[in-house]
Design an enzyme around this catalytic site. Structure first.
Site, mmCIF file in Angstrom:
data_model
loop_
_atom_site.group_PDB
_atom_site.id
_atom_site.type_symbol
_atom_site.label_atom_id
_atom_site.label_comp_id
_atom_site.label_asym_id
_atom_site.label_seq_id
_atom_site.Cartn_x
_atom_site.Cartn_y
_atom_site.Cartn_z
ATOM 1 C CG PHE A 138 -1.904 1.173 1.150
ATOM 2 C CD1 PHE A 138 -3.087 1.049 0.433
ATOM 3 C CD2 PHE A 138 -1.623 2.392 1.749
ATOM 4 C CE1 PHE A 138 -3.976 2.111 0.325
ATOM 5 C CE2 PHE A 138 -2.507 3.461 1.651
ATOM 6 C CZ PHE A 138 -3.690 3.314 0.943
ATOM 7 C CG ASP A 223 5.582 3.698 1.798
ATOM 8 O OD1 ASP A 223 5.588 4.298 2.889
ATOM 9 O OD2 ASP A 223 4.567 3.579 1.091
ATOM 10 C CE LYS A 252 -0.335 5.534 7.786
ATOM 11 N NZ LYS A 252 -1.728 5.739 8.081
HETATM 12 C C1 LIG Z 1 2.978 2.417 3.838
HETATM 13 C C2 LIG Z 1 2.049 3.534 3.493
HETATM 14 N N1 LIG Z 1 2.369 4.340 2.471
HETATM 15 C C3 LIG Z 1 1.578 5.361 2.122
HETATM 16 C C4 LIG Z 1 0.402 5.608 2.781
HETATM 17 C C5 LIG Z 1 -0.467 6.766 2.365
HETATM 18 O O1 LIG Z 1 -0.382 7.770 3.306
HETATM 19 P P1 LIG Z 1 -1.478 8.947 3.344
HETATM 20 O O2 LIG Z 1 -2.753 8.322 3.728
HETATM 21 O O3 LIG Z 1 -0.935 9.904 4.355
HETATM 22 O O4 LIG Z 1 -1.507 9.528 1.965
HETATM 23 C C6 LIG Z 1 0.023 4.792 3.853
HETATM 24 C C7 LIG Z 1 -1.251 5.017 4.548
HETATM 25 O O5 LIG Z 1 -1.781 4.188 5.222
HETATM 26 C C8 LIG Z 1 0.864 3.717 4.211
HETATM 27 O O6 LIG Z 1 0.548 2.900 5.217
#
Ligand SMILES: Cc1ncc(COP(=O)(O)O)c(C=O)c1O
Length: 403
Positions: A138, A223, A252
């Site tokens: 994700f 990520d 986050k």
């Molecule tokens: C690993 C990861 N990358 C990217 C995102 C996307 O982040 P945002 O919701 O702040 O756009 C998330 C959100 O849950 C995530 O867990």
């Protein structure tokens, strides 16, 4: 306004993109939040891995108050002191040399994707733009990060997707190696697949991916939007695996509750970006950076919170394992790192989440059948004891009713 009325107004005016619980949260302190009806909840969701210091941590609140009185926002046409301070902190505590600030995890990943493509072009290889990511990953909801995300359920209905992404199974280094072509410029991975159901990397997977990227002259992008900022018991999750990426994304936990994201890179890669190549109006504005500096300084003070996170991780896992022993027909596995912990069930987890909410405990379910525990890193034993007690009662009732 009473809760029912507030819910009616919410349902009337807000776009219907979330399946929300019928609760309006108004106040929070530490591990607790309170609804408009006065009900108290113990929060093991923490804004989905955001509130690393708990709700309204005094140091973050004071930093915000002070900054709000001094300067809320100015354009990135000018230098901004809290932004400089945060960048320096991040660089000093990581592999990176430079930071780009944005507002969310998806935006941080967008920036990483753009930087990887631009770096390739600067290297005189304009055709190398493809990025390999993992199935079940994700990476966000913008079009490019949605395409990077290895789960069709998020992509459906938004085609055509962005060209230049290829997905391979997570934890399979041979598949990763076989997927590399002359068009590949980077590999993008979550150190732990969080939304995908808390899937840990095999012991040598990330190191093997790093080696592969070195051998084939590819960038490794990690990520760490969910795993970063202490969530797994180290400041960044890749530290557990003895590697460093070329590019890393954060969001986050970075702001302790305010919306801020960051994309970090080594000097060699970062130098591919020149003025005008990438920008965002709010990215790294004075207010969010003041909160993020306070959050990061508090997190790093004597390593206290990271130690607490590791101790509570062991305690929570041990107690969840006990529940697994008591309910083997429902609970198949407990897995996780730090305070990113999953409990895999043989059934849909939603009824358990709802029943826990009724009992005043907030938990989350991801990937359909994995209960996910991502509390603030300041969680204590007594709060874990309450979670375990409530979970035990809820599961007992759930199993009885489904007989
Ligand atoms: C690993 C990861 N990358 C990217 C995102 C996307 O982040 P945002 O919701 O702040 O756009 C998330 C959100 O849950 C995530 O867990």
């Amino acid at each position: 306004m009473e809760t029912k009325k507030i819910l009616d107004v919410s349902n009337r005016y807000i776009m219907n993109t979330y399946s929300r619980f019928p609760v309006v949260l108004r106040k929070g302190r530490g591990m607790k939040v309170w609804g408009t009806d006065g009900k108290e909840y113990l929060d093991f969701v923490g804004g989905v891995a955001v509130n690393i210091l708990g709700h309204c941590h005094p140091k973050v609140v004071v930093a915000l108050q002070k900054q709000a009185q001094r300067l809320l926002h100015v354009s990135n046409y000018y230098h901004i002191e809290p932004q400089i301070k945060l960048a320096k902190l991040l660089v000093e505590k990581s592999f990176a040399d430079r930071v780009f600030f944005c507002n969310s995890g998806a935006e941080a990943n967008e920036a990483a994707i753009k930087l990887a493509r631009k770096y390739s072009k600067e290297q005189g290889r304009p055709n190398r733009f493809e990025i390999i990511t993992a199935k079940n990953s994700f990476h966000g909801r913008t079009l490019a990060t949605l395409t990077a995300t290895g789960q069709e359920k998020f992509q459906k209905g938004f085609e055509p997707l962005v060209p230049g992404f290829r997905h391979v199974p997570f934890n399979d280094i041979r598949e990763l190696s076989n997927a590399i072509t002359g068009d590949t410029c980077a590999v993008l991975l979550e150190p732990v697949q969080a939304e995908g159901g808390v899937i840990l990397p095999d012991e040598h997977y990330l190191k093997a991916a790093r080696d592969l990227c070195n051998e084939r002259d590819l960038l490794l992008i990690l990520d760490e939007v969910q795993t970063g900022m202490g969530r797994t018991g180290r400041l960044f999750a890749h530290e557990h695996y003895g590697i460093t990426p070329d590019i890393m994304t954060l969001a986050k936990g970075l702001g302790g509750g305010v919306p801020v994201g960051a994309m970090l890179a080594t000097e060699r890669i970062a130098s591919a970006f020149q003025p005008g190549n990438h920008a965002t109006t709010f990215g790294g504005n004075p207010l969010v950076c003041a909160a993020a500096v306070a959050t990061m300084e508090t997190l790093l003070e004597d390593g206290f919170i990271l130690d607490q996170c590791n101790r509570m991780s062991m305690y929570l896992i041990k107690n969840l394992q006990k529940l697994k022993g008591e309910f083997p027909s429902l609970i198949t596995e407990i897995r996780g790192k730090g305070l990113l912990i999953g409990m895999e069930l043989t059934k849909d987890g939603d009824p358990i989440v709802r029943a826990c909410l009724e009992q005043g405990v907030l938990i989350n379910c991801t990937a359909g059948n994995v209960l996910r525990f991502i509390p603030p890193l300041i969680v204590q034993q007594k709060e874990i004891n309450r979670l375990i007690r409530v979970l035990g009662e809820v599961i007992t009732k759930f199993l009885k009713e489904s007989l």
